[in-house]
Scaffold this active site. Structure first.
Site, PDB file in Angstrom:
ATOM      1  N   HIS A  13      13.585  32.753 110.298  1.00 22.96           N
ATOM      2  CA  HIS A  13      13.560  34.142 110.798  1.00 22.96           C
ATOM      3  C   HIS A  13      14.020  35.062 109.673  1.00 22.96           C
ATOM      4  O   HIS A  13      15.218  35.207 109.427  1.00 22.96           O
ATOM      5  CB  HIS A  13      14.482  34.306 112.014  1.00 22.96           C
ATOM      6  CG  HIS A  13      14.331  35.638 112.689  1.00 22.96           C
ATOM      7  ND1 HIS A  13      14.102  35.761 114.049  1.00 22.96           N
ATOM      8  CD2 HIS A  13      14.334  36.904 112.210  1.00 22.96           C
ATOM      9  CE1 HIS A  13      14.001  37.039 114.365  1.00 22.96           C
ATOM     10  NE2 HIS A  13      14.143  37.757 113.264  1.00 22.96           N
ATOM     11  N   HIS A  15      13.320  38.879 107.446  1.00 25.91           N
ATOM     12  CA  HIS A  15      12.662  40.170 107.208  1.00 25.91           C
ATOM     13  C   HIS A  15      12.667  40.442 105.713  1.00 25.91           C
ATOM     14  O   HIS A  15      13.737  40.438 105.087  1.00 25.91           O
ATOM     15  CB  HIS A  15      13.399  41.303 107.931  1.00 25.91           C
ATOM     16  CG  HIS A  15      13.399  41.149 109.414  1.00 25.91           C
ATOM     17  ND1 HIS A  15      12.401  41.653 110.212  1.00 25.91           N
ATOM     18  CD2 HIS A  15      14.256  40.507 110.235  1.00 25.91           C
ATOM     19  CE1 HIS A  15      12.660  41.346 111.481  1.00 25.91           C
ATOM     20  NE2 HIS A  15      13.777  40.654 111.521  1.00 25.91           N
ATOM     21  N   LYS A  95       4.868  36.981 117.579  1.00 21.44           N
ATOM     22  CA  LYS A  95       6.219  37.475 117.853  1.00 21.44           C
ATOM     23  C   LYS A  95       6.211  38.552 118.923  1.00 21.44           C
ATOM     24  O   LYS A  95       5.495  39.552 118.805  1.00 21.44           O
ATOM     25  CB  LYS A  95       6.824  38.053 116.564  1.00 21.44           C
ATOM     26  CG  LYS A  95       8.227  38.637 116.708  1.00 21.44           C
ATOM     27  CD  LYS A  95       9.321  37.584 116.711  1.00 21.44           C
ATOM     28  CE  LYS A  95      10.679  38.179 117.072  1.00 21.44           C
ATOM     29  NZ  LYS A  95      11.439  38.636 115.908  1.00 21.44           N
ATOM     30  N   HIS A 132      12.156  38.173 120.454  1.00 22.06           N
ATOM     31  CA  HIS A 132      13.398  38.931 120.343  1.00 22.06           C
ATOM     32  C   HIS A 132      13.859  39.150 121.775  1.00 22.06           C
ATOM     33  O   HIS A 132      13.386  40.067 122.446  1.00 22.06           O
ATOM     34  CB  HIS A 132      13.164  40.266 119.622  1.00 22.06           C
ATOM     35  CG  HIS A 132      14.416  41.093 119.502  1.00 22.06           C
ATOM     36  ND1 HIS A 132      14.980  41.431 118.297  1.00 22.06           N
ATOM     37  CD2 HIS A 132      15.234  41.624 120.451  1.00 22.06           C
ATOM     38  CE1 HIS A 132      16.083  42.148 118.498  1.00 22.06           C
ATOM     39  NE2 HIS A 132      16.250  42.283 119.806  1.00 22.06           N
ATOM     40  N   HIS A 167      17.617  34.452 117.285  1.00 18.56           N
ATOM     41  CA  HIS A 167      18.976  34.976 117.054  1.00 18.56           C
ATOM     42  C   HIS A 167      19.850  35.021 118.310  1.00 18.56           C
ATOM     43  O   HIS A 167      20.275  36.093 118.737  1.00 18.56           O
ATOM     44  CB  HIS A 167      18.937  36.349 116.375  1.00 18.56           C
ATOM     45  CG  HIS A 167      17.855  37.288 116.848  1.00 18.56           C
ATOM     46  ND1 HIS A 167      17.709  37.656 118.161  1.00 18.56           N
ATOM     47  CD2 HIS A 167      16.867  37.925 116.167  1.00 18.56           C
ATOM     48  CE1 HIS A 167      16.682  38.495 118.245  1.00 18.56           C
ATOM     49  NE2 HIS A 167      16.155  38.673 117.072  1.00 18.56           N
ATOM     50  N   ASP A 240      17.606  35.921 110.220  1.00 15.96           N
ATOM     51  CA  ASP A 240      17.394  37.324 110.591  1.00 15.96           C
ATOM     52  C   ASP A 240      17.942  38.255 109.510  1.00 15.96           C
ATOM     53  O   ASP A 240      18.347  39.379 109.797  1.00 15.96           O
ATOM     54  CB  ASP A 240      18.002  37.647 111.958  1.00 15.96           C
ATOM     55  CG  ASP A 240      17.464  38.961 112.519  1.00 15.96           C
ATOM     56  OD1 ASP A 240      16.438  39.466 112.012  1.00 15.96           O
ATOM     57  OD2 ASP A 240      18.071  39.499 113.467  1.00 15.96           O
TER      58      ASP A 240
END
Lengths: 333, 333
Positions: A13, A15, A95, A132, A167, A240
């Protein structure tokens, strides 16, 4: 123990953003991870094969040695045919962002009822649904718990759909994952394993610890740490890590995201060591996730050494987690 | 109603800081309030008559029309004789900060046992004890509740000591105050009446809403609003307006404090109007507190008008509450 050699980890995970700084963020991850699952909530989002190919190529060009595992973002009116296209293009997950739940999620999903056909197509195609899991209308500390009801319905209506709840931030989510069949798993970040609301706002307010879901109480943190340090077979690592430019964090309206890539492995090693569970670290970072996704285990390894170093105050314009602090473990080149 | 004329209010909990900007902060308060009780957690703190006199003089010189009601800070090893000295000097309260509870409280009180003689002297002298009621060792959201046990002991051991529990932030504190004798009262701020954790961190993180005690859940906010709007006889207004320079708020380590002085009355008028309780506003801001402290009611009045205006983005180097937002009520000059 002063040297720790483990199979090279994966970050399921991550970004990486876009633009000039993306390369540096990707290289920070490449220093510790063989593969990373890149989140698709960019602007514009990753929603088709050309977008996926170009983003993957850009990342791998900037960070040789890092394999970018790709994702696409589920949108309310998406044609279910996209699923096979994206699978063919190599996407590992679709996602689901609840509308408004986090950064660039305004165009997300209000209810899974909106995307029944899409979820059905994903179930058929064996495409993993990554979520999420926060109900954005609930009070901020109860959003994850509030989402579990919706998740239960998705699991009930799509019984063969593989799902990752991303998460995890609270005890109840761990119990939930445990009660579900084996094809329902969860990722755990570095910061939810280490920090609580008291770190975020017990003294001064710390914007660089602000993320969604927000860090919770000590009993939640401790339950997450206990679960992963005991080798929980359905929880694996997803950082994350989410850099934002310093001026978007130290700001009157601070974006959600903790930029943890650089300190991830040192912090995890420190935690697992403190919990007397260093032998479980490799499963958490390098095996359980790969097995869940049906990927081969990485064959290369990585070495951490007990050597103190100071975390830079700024990396690629973003303030990393633990900026300026001393680490006790160091990833060797 | 488009014009609201009330007895000029008092602010029974105010931080004005020191140095160049103090004058402007004081004038912001003077525009709405006849008197303000100035908190003593300056650097150095207000702990003796000369410090009190010079701070009071500086404030009143900078903000003609504002009467500065003065406080002194209780320190662990203070000589109890200070109480009569400070009373003679005009101090209205001795302020108890639990050690580490908030800005400049590192030198505060660990337990009331440390200052038994001081509290006894205050009880004898009729000096009000004002308390930042948070137990700093407790989890951040439970600090106020955790302090109520300590407060109960103080009330038990010093049965004639007048006490104000400052800036109530949760339901349990309201119930606590209600169960105690009439000489135990509480102040309520603007921000705890209007905001919750969802405002602070439900979307982006808002450092300018970060204060101690932190804003709590909607049920806490609603209970506070319900209590003051129904004319609760033991709750009165104390803004806890606490300016910090913009670069100390929009920062990696953000100081606690919401700078509310400028928008206090407009926001309160809007709230009381929304709750259908405009007729209770004057008691809350201009009567209950004065009566508790045995001060004459102010004889001047203030007029608010329904007129929209935009809150400045910066006042004296600090970002005010609601910076850049539109207000519906305006304080007339």
């Amino acid at each position: 123990m002063s040297i720790l050699k483990i199979r090279k980890p994966d970050d399921f995970h991550l970004h990486l953003r876009q633009g000039d700084e993306m390369g540096q963020y990707a290289r920070e991850t490449a220093a510790s991870f063989a593969r990373a699952l890149i989140m698709p909530n960019t602007l514009p989002p990753v929603i088709d094969p050309p977008g996926l190919f170009s983003y993957k190529a850009a990342i791998e060009r900037e960070a040789p040695g890092l394999e970018a595992l790709m994702a696409f973002k589920l949108l309310p009116n998406m044609n279910p045919l996209i699923v096979t296209e994206m699978k063919k293009a190599g996407a590992l997950i679709g996602k689901l962002y609840p509308a408004g739940a986090t950064t660039n999620a305004e165009d997300g999903i209000s209810s899974y009822e909106q995307i029944r056909d899409l979820l059905s197509a994903m179930e058929e195609a064996g495409m993993v649904l990554s979520i999420h899991g926060e109900h954005p209308e609930a009070p901020v500390l109860e959003r994850e718990i509030s989402y579990l009801g919706e998740l239960e319905k998705i699991i009930r209506d799509f019984p063969r759909l593989k799902i990752v709840l991303e998460h995890l931030s609270c005890r109840e989510s761990i119990s939930f994952i445990e009660e579900m069949p084996d094809h329902i798993a969860g990722t755990v970040t570095t910061h939810h394993l280490l920090y609580t609301l008291d770190d975020l706002m017990g003294g001064a307010l710390k914007p660089h610890l602000f993320c969604k879901p927000v860090v919770k109480k000590e009993e939640d943190r401790a339950a997450l740490a206990q679960a992963v340090c005991s080798g929980h077979p359905k929880l694996f690592y997803g950082s994350d890590s989410a850099p934002h430019p310093k001026n978007k964090k130290e700001f009157s309206s601070c974006s959600a995201g903790a930029f943890s890539a650089t300190v991830a492995l040192p912090l995890l090693a420190e935690l697992f060591e403190r919990e007397g569970a260093l032998e479980q670290l490799e499963s958490f970072t390098s095996r359980i996730g790969a097995e869940f996704y049906g990927l081969p285990l990485n064959t290369s390894s990585i070495t951490l050494k007990k050597e103190s170093w100071k975390v830079p105050s700024l990396i690629g314009g973003s303030v990393p987690l633990c900026a300026g602090e001393m680490m006790t473990w160091k990833v060797m080149k």
